[in-house]
Scaffold this motif. Structure first.
Motif, mmCIF file in Angstrom:
data_model
loop_
_atom_site.group_PDB
_atom_site.id
_atom_site.type_symbol
_atom_site.label_atom_id
_atom_site.label_comp_id
_atom_site.label_asym_id
_atom_site.label_seq_id
_atom_site.Cartn_x
_atom_site.Cartn_y
_atom_site.Cartn_z
ATOM 1 N N VAL A 74 -37.578 5.965 -28.990
ATOM 2 C CA VAL A 74 -37.632 4.761 -28.162
ATOM 3 C C VAL A 74 -38.807 3.912 -28.629
ATOM 4 C CG1 VAL A 74 -37.963 3.842 -25.838
ATOM 5 C CG2 VAL A 74 -36.642 5.936 -26.166
ATOM 6 N N SER A 75 -38.517 2.673 -28.981
ATOM 7 C CA SER A 75 -39.570 1.739 -29.374
ATOM 8 C C SER A 75 -40.288 1.222 -28.136
ATOM 9 C CB SER A 75 -38.972 0.550 -30.126
ATOM 10 O OG SER A 75 -38.364 0.963 -31.309
ATOM 11 N N ARG A 76 -41.558 0.904 -28.276
ATOM 12 C CA ARG A 76 -42.334 0.375 -27.151
ATOM 13 C C ARG A 76 -41.701 -0.878 -26.569
ATOM 14 N NH1 ARG A 76 -47.952 -0.653 -29.263
ATOM 15 N NH2 ARG A 76 -47.214 0.289 -31.165
ATOM 16 N N SER A 77 -41.120 -1.703 -27.425
ATOM 17 C CA SER A 77 -40.529 -2.962 -26.951
ATOM 18 C C SER A 77 -39.304 -2.755 -26.060
ATOM 19 C CB SER A 77 -40.177 -3.855 -28.139
ATOM 20 O OG SER A 77 -39.282 -3.209 -28.999
ATOM 21 N N TYR A 78 -38.657 -1.599 -26.144
ATOM 22 C CA TYR A 78 -37.469 -1.322 -25.329
ATOM 23 C C TYR A 78 -37.756 -0.376 -24.158
ATOM 24 C CZ TYR A 78 -34.993 -3.335 -29.293
ATOM 25 O OH TYR A 78 -34.555 -4.172 -30.292
ATOM 26 N N LEU A 79 -38.930 0.213 -24.118
ATOM 27 C CA LEU A 79 -39.246 1.247 -23.142
ATOM 28 C C LEU A 79 -39.152 0.777 -21.689
ATOM 29 C CD1 LEU A 79 -40.090 4.178 -22.759
ATOM 30 C CD2 LEU A 79 -42.463 3.459 -22.980
ATOM 31 N N THR A 80 -39.700 -0.378 -21.389
ATOM 32 C CA THR A 80 -39.677 -0.887 -20.010
ATOM 33 C C THR A 80 -38.250 -1.071 -19.514
ATOM 34 O OG1 THR A 80 -41.788 -1.989 -20.342
ATOM 35 C CG2 THR A 80 -40.452 -2.744 -18.495
ATOM 36 N N ASN A 81 -37.405 -1.646 -20.342
ATOM 37 C CA ASN A 81 -36.016 -1.867 -19.959
ATOM 38 C C ASN A 81 -35.262 -0.545 -19.768
ATOM 39 O OD1 ASN A 81 -33.882 -3.602 -19.300
ATOM 40 N ND2 ASN A 81 -33.078 -3.502 -21.378
ATOM 41 N N ILE A 82 -35.533 0.432 -20.604
ATOM 42 C CA ILE A 82 -34.892 1.748 -20.464
ATOM 43 C C ILE A 82 -35.311 2.405 -19.158
ATOM 44 C CG2 ILE A 82 -34.886 4.094 -21.388
ATOM 45 C CD1 ILE A 82 -34.792 2.809 -24.171
ATOM 46 N N LYS A 83 -36.601 2.358 -18.853
ATOM 47 C CA LYS A 83 -37.074 2.943 -17.589
ATOM 48 C C LYS A 83 -36.401 2.274 -16.393
ATOM 49 C CE LYS A 83 -41.658 4.457 -19.049
ATOM 50 N NZ LYS A 83 -43.103 4.231 -18.903
ATOM 51 N N LYS A 84 -36.282 0.957 -16.446
ATOM 52 C CA LYS A 84 -35.640 0.205 -15.368
ATOM 53 C C LYS A 84 -34.186 0.647 -15.191
ATOM 54 C CE LYS A 84 -34.248 -4.495 -14.283
ATOM 55 N NZ LYS A 84 -34.137 -5.851 -14.800
ATOM 56 N N LYS A 85 -33.445 0.756 -16.295
ATOM 57 C CA LYS A 85 -32.031 1.170 -16.230
ATOM 58 C C LYS A 85 -31.890 2.594 -15.704
ATOM 59 C CE LYS A 85 -29.612 -2.275 -17.917
ATOM 60 N NZ LYS A 85 -28.522 -2.934 -17.266
ATOM 61 N N LEU A 86 -32.765 3.484 -16.135
ATOM 62 C CA LEU A 86 -32.704 4.869 -15.655
ATOM 63 C C LEU A 86 -32.979 4.952 -14.159
ATOM 64 C CD1 LEU A 86 -34.416 6.754 -18.604
ATOM 65 C CD2 LEU A 86 -32.012 6.906 -17.917
ATOM 66 N N LEU A 87 -33.911 4.152 -13.672
ATOM 67 C CA LEU A 87 -34.195 4.120 -12.237
ATOM 68 C C LEU A 87 -32.993 3.572 -11.455
ATOM 69 C CD1 LEU A 87 -37.904 2.953 -12.116
ATOM 70 C CD2 LEU A 87 -36.993 5.161 -11.389
ATOM 71 N N GLU A 88 -32.320 2.578 -12.016
ATOM 72 C CA GLU A 88 -31.137 2.001 -11.345
ATOM 73 C C GLU A 88 -30.037 3.028 -11.191
ATOM 74 O OE1 GLU A 88 -29.828 -1.410 -13.554
ATOM 75 O OE2 GLU A 88 -31.635 -2.555 -13.090
ATOM 76 N N ILE A 89 -29.765 3.813 -12.233
ATOM 77 C CA ILE A 89 -28.666 4.791 -12.120
ATOM 78 C C ILE A 89 -29.079 6.034 -11.320
ATOM 79 C CG2 ILE A 89 -27.501 4.005 -14.188
ATOM 80 C CD1 ILE A 89 -28.497 6.495 -15.617
ATOM 81 N N ALA A 90 -30.393 6.252 -11.174
ATOM 82 C CA ALA A 90 -30.860 7.396 -10.382
ATOM 83 C C ALA A 90 -30.703 7.160 -8.879
ATOM 84 C CB ALA A 90 -32.307 7.694 -10.716
ATOM 85 N N ARG A 91 -30.580 5.901 -8.488
ATOM 86 C CA ARG A 91 -30.484 5.571 -7.061
ATOM 87 C C ARG A 91 -29.136 5.834 -6.498
ATOM 88 N NH1 ARG A 91 -33.865 0.042 -7.558
ATOM 89 N NH2 ARG A 91 -35.830 1.048 -7.884
#
Length: 91
Positions: A74-91
């Protein structure tokens, strides 16, 4: 092939390689072009990788872990967006 079967897509020169849980398919297309055709549950993780977010088992620092012991950088530039998406599907 249904999109849900794809775990991740990787760039290799002028080709992209589609990895499913049981097969590998090679297409001569750019990663940017194929990303335009994918559903919203595919997310860029690195300049060379697109991942099916529904297949992610875990995220550690700068790596995504998928089934079959697959690790995607995972590149640093994509990390924030990945974390956001993972949190969305965890809900």
């Amino acid at each position: 092939m249904p999109y849900n079967d794809i775990m991740y897509i990787e760039k290799n020169g002028h080709d992209v390689i589609l990895h499913t849980t049981s097969n590998v398919f090679v297409e001569r297309i750019s990663l940017n072009e194929i990303s335009k055709r994918l559903p919203v549950f595919f997310i860029r993780a690195h300049k060379s990788y697109i991942v099916n977010i529904n297949k992610v088992l875990s995220l550690r620092i700068n790596e995504l872990f998928l089934p079959n012991n697959v690790t995607i950088p995972v590149s640093r530039s994509y990390l924030t967006n990945i974390k956001k998406k993972l949190l969305e599907i965890a809900r």
